[in-house]
Structures are given as C-alpha cells and as structure tokens.
Design an enzyme around this catalytic site. Structure first.
Site, PDB file in Angstrom:
ATOM      1  N   LEU A   1       1.897  -9.102   5.523  1.00 22.25           N
ATOM      2  CA  LEU A   1       1.231  -7.787   5.540  1.00 22.25           C
ATOM      3  C   LEU A   1       1.991  -6.875   6.482  1.00 22.25           C
ATOM      4  O   LEU A   1       2.301  -7.241   7.609  1.00 22.25           O
ATOM      5  CB  LEU A   1      -0.223  -7.923   6.023  1.00 22.25           C
ATOM      6  CG  LEU A   1      -0.985  -6.600   6.176  1.00 22.25           C
ATOM      7  CD1 LEU A   1      -1.197  -5.928   4.826  1.00 22.25           C
ATOM      8  CD2 LEU A   1      -2.329  -6.787   6.857  1.00 22.25           C
TER       9      LEU A   1
ATOM     10  N   TYR B   1     -17.334  -2.438   2.693  1.00 20.57           N
ATOM     11  CA  TYR B   1     -15.906  -2.196   2.458  1.00 20.57           C
ATOM     12  C   TYR B   1     -15.781  -0.922   1.623  1.00 20.57           C
ATOM     13  O   TYR B   1     -16.523  -0.745   0.643  1.00 20.57           O
ATOM     14  CB  TYR B   1     -15.279  -3.342   1.656  1.00 20.57           C
ATOM     15  CG  TYR B   1     -15.076  -4.619   2.424  1.00 20.57           C
ATOM     16  CD1 TYR B   1     -14.227  -4.672   3.534  1.00 20.57           C
ATOM     17  CD2 TYR B   1     -15.707  -5.798   2.031  1.00 20.57           C
ATOM     18  CE1 TYR B   1     -14.033  -5.862   4.239  1.00 20.57           C
ATOM     19  CE2 TYR B   1     -15.510  -6.987   2.739  1.00 20.57           C
ATOM     20  CZ  TYR B   1     -14.679  -7.007   3.831  1.00 20.57           C
ATOM     21  OH  TYR B   1     -14.475  -8.177   4.527  1.00 20.57           O
TER      22      TYR B   1
ATOM     23  N   ARG C   1     -20.766 -11.805  -4.118  1.00 18.86           N
ATOM     24  CA  ARG C   1     -21.197 -11.821  -2.717  1.00 18.86           C
ATOM     25  C   ARG C   1     -22.367 -10.858  -2.538  1.00 18.86           C
ATOM     26  O   ARG C   1     -22.694 -10.069  -3.424  1.00 18.86           O
ATOM     27  CB  ARG C   1     -20.031 -11.396  -1.812  1.00 18.86           C
ATOM     28  CG  ARG C   1     -18.932 -12.434  -1.731  1.00 18.86           C
ATOM     29  CD  ARG C   1     -17.721 -11.906  -0.990  1.00 18.86           C
ATOM     30  NE  ARG C   1     -17.053 -10.844  -1.710  1.00 18.86           N
ATOM     31  CZ  ARG C   1     -16.025 -10.136  -1.252  1.00 18.86           C
ATOM     32  NH1 ARG C   1     -15.544 -10.364  -0.053  1.00 18.86           N
ATOM     33  NH2 ARG C   1     -15.464  -9.202  -1.980  1.00 18.86           N
TER      34      ARG C   1
ATOM     35  N   ASN D   1      -8.830 -10.907  -5.701  1.00 22.04           N
ATOM     36  CA  ASN D   1     -10.054 -11.082  -4.895  1.00 22.04           C
ATOM     37  C   ASN D   1     -10.395 -12.569  -4.788  1.00 22.04           C
ATOM     38  O   ASN D   1     -11.440 -13.023  -5.252  1.00 22.04           O
ATOM     39  CB  ASN D   1     -11.229 -10.281  -5.477  1.00 22.04           C
ATOM     40  CG  ASN D   1     -11.608 -10.764  -6.860  1.00 22.04           C
ATOM     41  OD1 ASN D   1     -10.758 -11.276  -7.600  1.00 22.04           O
ATOM     42  ND2 ASN D   1     -12.870 -10.642  -7.222  1.00 22.04           N
TER      43      ASN D   1
ATOM     44  N   LYS E   1     -18.966  -4.432  -1.586  1.00 21.49           N
ATOM     45  CA  LYS E   1     -17.916  -3.613  -2.215  1.00 21.49           C
ATOM     46  C   LYS E   1     -18.229  -2.131  -2.075  1.00 21.49           C
ATOM     47  O   LYS E   1     -19.361  -1.720  -1.805  1.00 21.49           O
ATOM     48  CB  LYS E   1     -17.800  -3.952  -3.697  1.00 21.49           C
ATOM     49  CG  LYS E   1     -17.338  -5.356  -3.976  1.00 21.49           C
ATOM     50  CD  LYS E   1     -16.062  -5.727  -3.245  1.00 21.49           C
ATOM     51  CE  LYS E   1     -14.810  -5.298  -3.998  1.00 21.49           C
ATOM     52  NZ  LYS E   1     -13.612  -5.855  -3.324  1.00 21.49           N
TER      53      LYS E   1
ATOM     54  N   GLU F   1     -13.344  -2.355   6.729  1.00 18.88           N
ATOM     55  CA  GLU F   1     -11.919  -2.669   6.889  1.00 18.88           C
ATOM     56  C   GLU F   1     -11.239  -1.866   7.985  1.00 18.88           C
ATOM     57  O   GLU F   1     -10.111  -2.185   8.355  1.00 18.88           O
ATOM     58  CB  GLU F   1     -11.167  -2.477   5.554  1.00 18.88           C
ATOM     59  CG  GLU F   1     -10.969  -1.039   5.096  1.00 18.88           C
ATOM     60  CD  GLU F   1     -12.163  -0.480   4.317  1.00 18.88           C
ATOM     61  OE1 GLU F   1     -13.190  -1.172   4.248  1.00 18.88           O
ATOM     62  OE2 GLU F   1     -12.060   0.641   3.793  1.00 18.88           O
TER      63      GLU F   1
ATOM     64  N   ASP G   1      -3.016  -8.142  -3.292  1.00 17.98           N
ATOM     65  CA  ASP G   1      -3.874  -6.939  -3.145  1.00 17.98           C
ATOM     66  C   ASP G   1      -3.096  -5.780  -2.531  1.00 17.98           C
ATOM     67  O   ASP G   1      -3.554  -4.639  -2.566  1.00 17.98           O
ATOM     68  CB  ASP G   1      -5.149  -7.261  -2.358  1.00 17.98           C
ATOM     69  CG  ASP G   1      -4.867  -7.710  -0.929  1.00 17.98           C
ATOM     70  OD1 ASP G   1      -3.736  -8.182  -0.655  1.00 17.98           O
ATOM     71  OD2 ASP G   1      -5.762  -7.577  -0.089  1.00 17.98           O
TER      72      ASP G   1
ATOM     73  N   HIS H   1     -12.187   1.033   1.408  1.00 20.54           N
ATOM     74  CA  HIS H   1     -10.784   1.169   0.952  1.00 20.54           C
ATOM     75  C   HIS H   1     -10.575   2.528   0.280  1.00 20.54           C
ATOM     76  O   HIS H   1     -10.246   2.623  -0.910  1.00 20.54           O
ATOM     77  CB  HIS H   1     -10.416   0.024  -0.011  1.00 20.54           C
ATOM     78  CG  HIS H   1     -10.444  -1.320   0.660  1.00 20.54           C
ATOM     79  ND1 HIS H   1      -9.497  -1.715   1.564  1.00 20.54           N
ATOM     80  CD2 HIS H   1     -11.326  -2.342   0.576  1.00 20.54           C
ATOM     81  CE1 HIS H   1      -9.787  -2.933   2.021  1.00 20.54           C
ATOM     82  NE2 HIS H   1     -10.893  -3.325   1.440  1.00 20.54           N
TER      83      HIS H   1
END
Ligand SMILES: NC(=O)c1ccc[n+]([C@@H]2O[C@H](COP(=O)([O-])OP(=O)(O)OC[C@H]3O[C@@H](n4cnc5c(N)ncnc54)[C@H](O)[C@@H]3O)[C@@H](O)[C@H]2O)c1
Length: 372
Positions: free
Chosen positions: A240, A94, A15, A300, A75, A118, A270, A96
C-alpha cells in the site's frame, strides 16, 4: 442518544454495523438502541440476540433512519439510504468518498454529519478502523491461496505445509504491513516456507524482531522480487502506498517465469492490484488463469468471513461509537483529534482535504466545522 443500525443493502454485504455486544454496551450507557429486523442475520446474530442486549427492533429502514440520531453502518450509504439522511443526524460508517463524487454530493446535500471509519487515525500513524479488515484479509490470504493451489482449482497441486519427507510450499508476501504480517504469520503457521518483502527497512526490522525465524524478510528491490516470485508457489500481494494506486510490481512478462499452476492472491486489488494481470473478482467467481498462473483477486475479502469481520470491526468501532453517543460529536471530536480526522462532511460542507483535492470541491476545515 438514539442510535440506529440498519440492515446493509449493498449486494453481497453480510456484515452489520453494530454487534449485540456493542448494543448492550450502548444501552448500558443510557442510550436507546434501534436495530432493523434481520440486520444481523448475515453475521449470525438473531433479532432475539439484539432484543436480549436491550435494543428495540424496528421493521423498516425508513422508520430507523427517521428515528435515529446516530446511524452506525458498515458500507457507504446507498442512494436510497442517502435520501433518508438529514442535517443534524450523525453517520458513522466506511465512506471512501475520494473516488465517489455522486455519494459526496448526496451527503453534502443531505446536511448529515458524516464520520468515515477509514480516515479515523491513531497516535501511531495507523488507521484503527481500517486495520481490523486488513488483519482479516491478511489471515484469509494463505487460506484462499492454499485452496487456489489445489489441483481442482487449476493450481499446481502443492500442499502449503508439505508432509514428512516432502518440502513445504514457497510463499512470498509482497508488503509487510498489516495484511502482509498477518498473511506471513498464518502461512508460516500452516508450515509454508515464507519470505516477506518490503521497501521499508524499519518495517523489516520490526518483523524480524517480532517473529524471529518464523519467516524470512527481504528488501523489495526489483531484482530480489523477481527472483523470489519466480521460485514461489504462492505470491500474496499486500502493498500500500497511502492515497495512491498500488504499484505494479510483477509484470505480465514476469508471470511467464513463474511455475505453471502457481497462485497469486492480490489483496491490494482494492487499490488496483500489484500484479499487471490482476483484475477484481467476486466471492462467487474468485479465481481466473493468466499464462498458467491462477489469480485470486477478490476486492472485499473480509465479506467471506462476515461474522469474524463484524466482531473485529465492532471491537474497533465501539470506543468511538460510545464517545460520539456519550458526548455528542462536537465534544467527542474536540477532545480527540483522531476522531476529528474522521469528519468528512458536516451541514452541507465537505470537511476532508484529501477528498476535496480528489474531487475539486472546496473544503471547510474540520476545526471550523466544530465552531458552527
Ligand atoms: N482485498 C481486500 O479485501 C482487502 C482488505 C483489506 C485491505 N486490503 C488492501 O491491502 C493492501 C495492504 O493494506 P495494509 O493495511 O497491509 O497496508 P499497510 O500500509 O499496513 O502495509 C503496506 C506495506 O506495503 C509496503 N510497500 C509499499 N510499497 C512497496 C513496494 N514497492 N514493495 C514492497 N513493499 C511496499 C509498505 O512499506 C507497507 O509496509 C491495501 O491496498 C489495502 O487496501 C484489501
């Protein structure tokens, strides 16, 4: 503002953080847009597409990071990229951070102002920059599930939609949130017999209202879950519990009650996965078998459809990107608490409480960061 979009360097990431459409939009707002040569190739965008949109192509990531005031990515920055970040620069991607102390330390040390996709919120309690990837993974789940059910892949050789005179496959979706809704819709569209399980009655009511008889809903008690899983050809895991590991809803013993060659697509992998027997796999080697049941557990999934994922992410990030570029991060965040919720680091400080708790690092309140 000078906006820069580097080529993603994390393995298997195709991406790109800025689409040519978004580049054109930013340029039309008077911003200078830099794109690293080849950045869009994996998603099917050529350098020429970006040039035509008004962007300037730069040859190296070093040059791009050195010149850009706002870096937009997909990422989390890799170690070599983190060394290029600096105080006063804005990073929008993102991140994380909670399970990643090394990255957190590096971002704090760099002084960069980092807004994590996120953790940006919306007025309905959702996560608008996470939702598009859940939509993609949800819609992809029946497609990879159908493939896994094929005989050559170890599946029981059942066609999701059946044919006239032969009934459809039974698909059970555990979790009726974003992933689950999209998975159920596509599986039903393929002609499967679909049931969605959730623990939230309001969620089940909303699904019933929106989709009528397209698929069934069921309350996810352990008994009902066990019964439906035993009868299923394909089970899609889509639960989730925010901020927590996925609950294990199907044990190894229960796996033994499933039909030989049945398939599991554990989208929640994930977060650790919701089947006891799930372990993360890759697009290169996506499936494995346990006790006769085929497992697909790619962590992913959106990467398989990098072009659709890039366009979907771009649509969601664009208004925030333009706000940050037009107003500067401080005014943009002052005017929009949902964007402020995305602030994770600023000028050497961690500014996101959940990450602070997870990593035992002191946190500067985002409101105070705005006043610095
Ligand atoms: N593998 C991938 O590539 C990929 C991509 C996107 C999202 N995901 C993951 O998919 C999962 C689902 O994401 P989402 O956006 O749909 O979340 P969501 O919050 O929209 O939906 C989760 C749903 O699970 C339900 N739930 C919670 N506990 C349950 C239980 N015990 N039994 C039944 N239902 C239960 C909730 O009520 C909610 O409706 C997350 O773990 C997310 O990280 C994975």
């Amino acid at each position: 503002m000078r906006i820069g979009c580097p080529k993603e360097i994390k393995p298997q990431e195709f991406r790109v953080g800025l689409t040519p459409h978004a580049a054109r939009e930013a340029a039309s707002h008077g911003h200078e847009v830099l794109v690293e040569a080849g950045a869009g190739a994996g998603a099917g965008f050529s350098d020429e597409d970006y040039r035509a949109a008004g962007a300037r192509l730069v040859d190296t990531a070093e040059q791009l990071f050195a010149e850009a005031e706002l870096i937009v990515k997909v990422k989390e920055p890799q170690p070599v990229e983190r060394r290029r970040l600096r105080e006063g620069q804005l990073l929008f991607t993102y991140l994380h951070l909670a399970p990643d102390p090394e990255q957190t330390r590096d971002l704090m040390a760099s002084g960069v102002t980092a807004i994590a996709y996120e953790t940006v919120t919306d007025g309905r309690g959702g996560l608008p920059l996470l939702a598009p990837m859940s939509e993609v993974a949800g819609r992809l789940a029946p497609q990879v599930g159908a493939w896994t059910l094929q005989k050559a892949n170890g599946g029981r050789g059942v066609l999701l939609g059946g044919v006239p005179g032969v009934g459809p496959a039974k698909v059970v979706v555990i979790g009726g949130g974003v992933v689950g809704t999209h998975a159920a819709r596509i599986a039903a569209g393929m002609g499967a017999d679909v049931t969605v399980l959730d623990r939230s009655l309001p969620r089940l009511r909303a699904l019933d209202e929106a989709f009528g008889t397209l698929f069934r809903t069921a309350y996810a008690s352990s008994g009902t879950t066990a019964e439906l899983v035993t009868a299923a050809d394909l089970v899609i895991g889509a639960v989730l519990i925010p901020g927590a590991a996925a609950p294990k809803l199907v044990s190894r013993a229960q796996l033994g009650t499933m039909k030989p060659g049945a398939a599991i697509v554990d989208v929640a992998i994930d977060q650790g996965g919701c089947f006891e027997t799930s372990r993360p796999t890759t697009h290169q080697d996506p499936i494995y078998e346990v006790d006769g049941v085929m497992h697909y557990c790619v962590a992913n999934m959106p990467g398989a459809v990098a072009r659709t994922s890039t366009l979907a992410l771009g649509n969601a990030t664009m208004p925030f990107l333009l706000a940050l570029a037009d107003k500067g991060w401080k005014r943009a965040c002052e005017e929009d608490p949902h964007l402020l919720a995305g602030l994770n680091t600023h000028a050497g400080h961690l500014t996101y409480y959940a990450v602070g708790r997870a990593l035992e690092i002191d946190v500067l309140s985002p409101q105070l960061a705005l006043k610095m």
